[in-house]
Design a protein around this motif. Structure first.
Motif, short mmCIF file in Angstrom:
data_model
loop_
_atom_site.label_atom_id
_atom_site.label_comp_id
_atom_site.label_asym_id
_atom_site.label_seq_id
_atom_site.Cartn_x
_atom_site.Cartn_y
_atom_site.Cartn_z
N GLU A 1 9.76 11.24 1.26
CA GLU A 1 9.40 10.96 2.65
C GLU A 1 8.88 9.54 2.79
O GLU A 1 9.22 8.81 3.74
CB GLU A 1 8.36 11.96 3.14
N GLY A 2 8.06 9.11 1.83
CA GLY A 2 7.54 7.75 1.87
C GLY A 2 8.62 6.71 1.68
O GLY A 2 8.64 5.66 2.34
N GLU B 1 4.27 5.51 -5.64
CA GLU B 1 4.20 5.49 -7.10
C GLU B 1 3.25 6.56 -7.62
O GLU B 1 3.55 7.25 -8.60
CB GLU B 1 3.76 4.11 -7.58
N LYS B 2 2.13 6.74 -6.95
CA LYS B 2 1.18 7.78 -7.35
C LYS B 2 1.79 9.16 -7.19
O LYS B 2 1.63 10.04 -8.05
CB LYS B 2 -0.11 7.66 -6.54
N ALA B 3 2.51 9.36 -6.08
CA ALA B 3 3.16 10.66 -5.86
C ALA B 3 4.18 10.94 -6.95
O ALA B 3 4.28 12.08 -7.44
CB ALA B 3 3.83 10.67 -4.48
N LEU B 4 4.93 9.92 -7.38
CA LEU B 4 5.88 10.11 -8.46
C LEU B 4 5.17 10.41 -9.77
O LEU B 4 5.62 11.26 -10.55
CB LEU B 4 6.75 8.86 -8.61
N THR C 1 0.83 -1.21 0.00
CA THR C 1 0.00 0.00 0.00
C THR C 1 0.86 1.25 0.00
O THR C 1 0.61 2.21 -0.74
CB THR C 1 -0.92 0.00 1.22
N ALA C 2 1.91 1.25 0.81
CA ALA C 2 2.81 2.40 0.88
C ALA C 2 3.51 2.62 -0.46
O ALA C 2 3.67 3.76 -0.91
CB ALA C 2 3.83 2.20 2.00
N MET C 3 3.92 1.54 -1.12
CA MET C 3 4.59 1.66 -2.40
C MET C 3 3.67 2.21 -3.47
O MET C 3 4.08 3.01 -4.32
CB MET C 3 5.16 0.31 -2.82
N LEU D 1 11.52 2.25 -7.21
CA LEU D 1 10.89 3.54 -6.88
C LEU D 1 11.95 4.60 -6.57
O LEU D 1 11.82 5.75 -7.00
CB LEU D 1 9.94 3.37 -5.71
N TRP D 2 13.00 4.22 -5.85
CA TRP D 2 14.09 5.15 -5.60
C TRP D 2 14.72 5.59 -6.93
O TRP D 2 15.07 6.77 -7.12
CB TRP D 2 15.16 4.52 -4.72
N GLY D 3 14.89 4.65 -7.87
CA GLY D 3 15.44 5.00 -9.16
C GLY D 3 14.58 6.02 -9.89
O GLY D 3 15.09 7.00 -10.46
#
Length: 306
Positions: free
Chosen positions: A104-105, A91-94, A85-87, A126-128
């Protein structure tokens, strides 16, 4: 102490002496941003004994060997639903360009105690993405490399393709041409031959042409911290590695903060203070070489291979 449910990996360089004993063990990279597996990996590998390499029938030292030690649980339940869920939220924020919220996430997920290799592969993808959107290509290269490494023991071959594709893009962008070809071979092995209209096909063919024809090419580097907190792995601060594909190299540009350059080769090591304009002609007898640049985190540089 290792967390009960955490998985991970540690990549190390080492020397195997002529008597089979291991020495010069150093951590090159690891899945955990706080280096929680480093000590266990170093302790384990330092006690190993190998059959040494031989030359003309006599045992010899073998330098700059690379090894990855995986810490994998049996019957792990998979990625925790709260992490998934957090990921998805990150992903949506990106997708929407909310980079501060995404960072922050991501940092909260770094602190999770229940990260297995599947979770790490998603996390570093996601970091990439975050680093690419933040125009931090060197950090993106590191993250995609960690994603691909984590996926090796977490997914079926065909499911590793997205990790490998992202890694290839950054390797080509920053001049890691030999590594890009190796990753491209892994991609074909994992997913099968690429369609002829796939953009990576043309890009990799251009890379192979440069390597096979002996053309000069540039490489860009940046010293980054492997660990989130310097106290977790102080020896990793400002440390950059690159597998050379040419015997001649010259530094053409660099910011302040670079201290030294080491050539860690199969048969010989050499270290020199850094200076722009410094050039090396590496003897063939030294064998395959990795260049290690050390200095202050954030220092950037550019060199050519010819």
């Amino acid at each position: 102490m290792l967390d009960t449910y955490r998985e991970g990996w540690v990549e190390m360089s080492l020397t195997v002496l002529a008597n089979g004993r291991v020495t010069d063990v150093q951590v090159v990279d690891a899945s955990d941003p706080d280096a929680r597996f480093d000590e266990a990996a170093l302790r384990s590998v330092s006690e190993w004994t190998y059959n040494p390499a031989t030359l003309d029938g006599r045992p010899i030292d073998q330098r700059n060997m690379m090894l990855v030690l995986n810490f994998v649980m049996q019957n792990h339940p998979g990625v925790d639903k709260t992490i998934i869920t957090a990921m998805k939220s990150i992903e949506k924020a990106l997708d929407e360009g909310r980079l501060t919220e995404a960072e922050e996430g991501l940092r909260r997920l770094d602190d999770s105690r229940d990260l297995n290799l599947q979770a790490y592969s998603y996390l570093y993808m996601l970091w990439g993405r975050y680093h690419e959107q933040s125009e931090q290509p060197h950090e993106a290269l590191l993250s995609y490399g960690r994603a691909a490494r984590s996926a090796e023991n977490a997914f079926a071959p065909k499911d590793r393709a997205p990790h490998l594709r992202s890694l290839i893009r950054m390797q080509i962008l920053l001049g890691h041409l030999g590594a890009a070809v190796e990753t491209g071979d892994k991609l074909v092995e994992a997913a099968g031959p690429l369609p002829t209209d796939d953009p990576l096909v043309g890009a990799l063919q251009q890379v192979r042409t440069v390597l096979e024809t002996g053309g000069t090419f540039e490489v860009e580097g940046k010293l980054v911290n492997r660990c989130r907190r310097l106290s977790a792995c102080p020896q990793a601060s400002g440390h950059w590695r690159y597998d050379l594909v040419r015997s001649n190299i010259q530094f053409e540009e660099a910011g302040p903060g670079i201290r030294e350059v080491e050539l860690a080769c199969a048969n010989k090591n050499a270290t020199s203070p850094f200076e722009v304009g410094t050039a090396w002609a590496i003897p063939e007898s030294w064998g395959a070489c990795t260049m290690v640049v050390r200095g202050e985190p954030g220092a950037e540089f550019r060199f050519v291979q010819f």
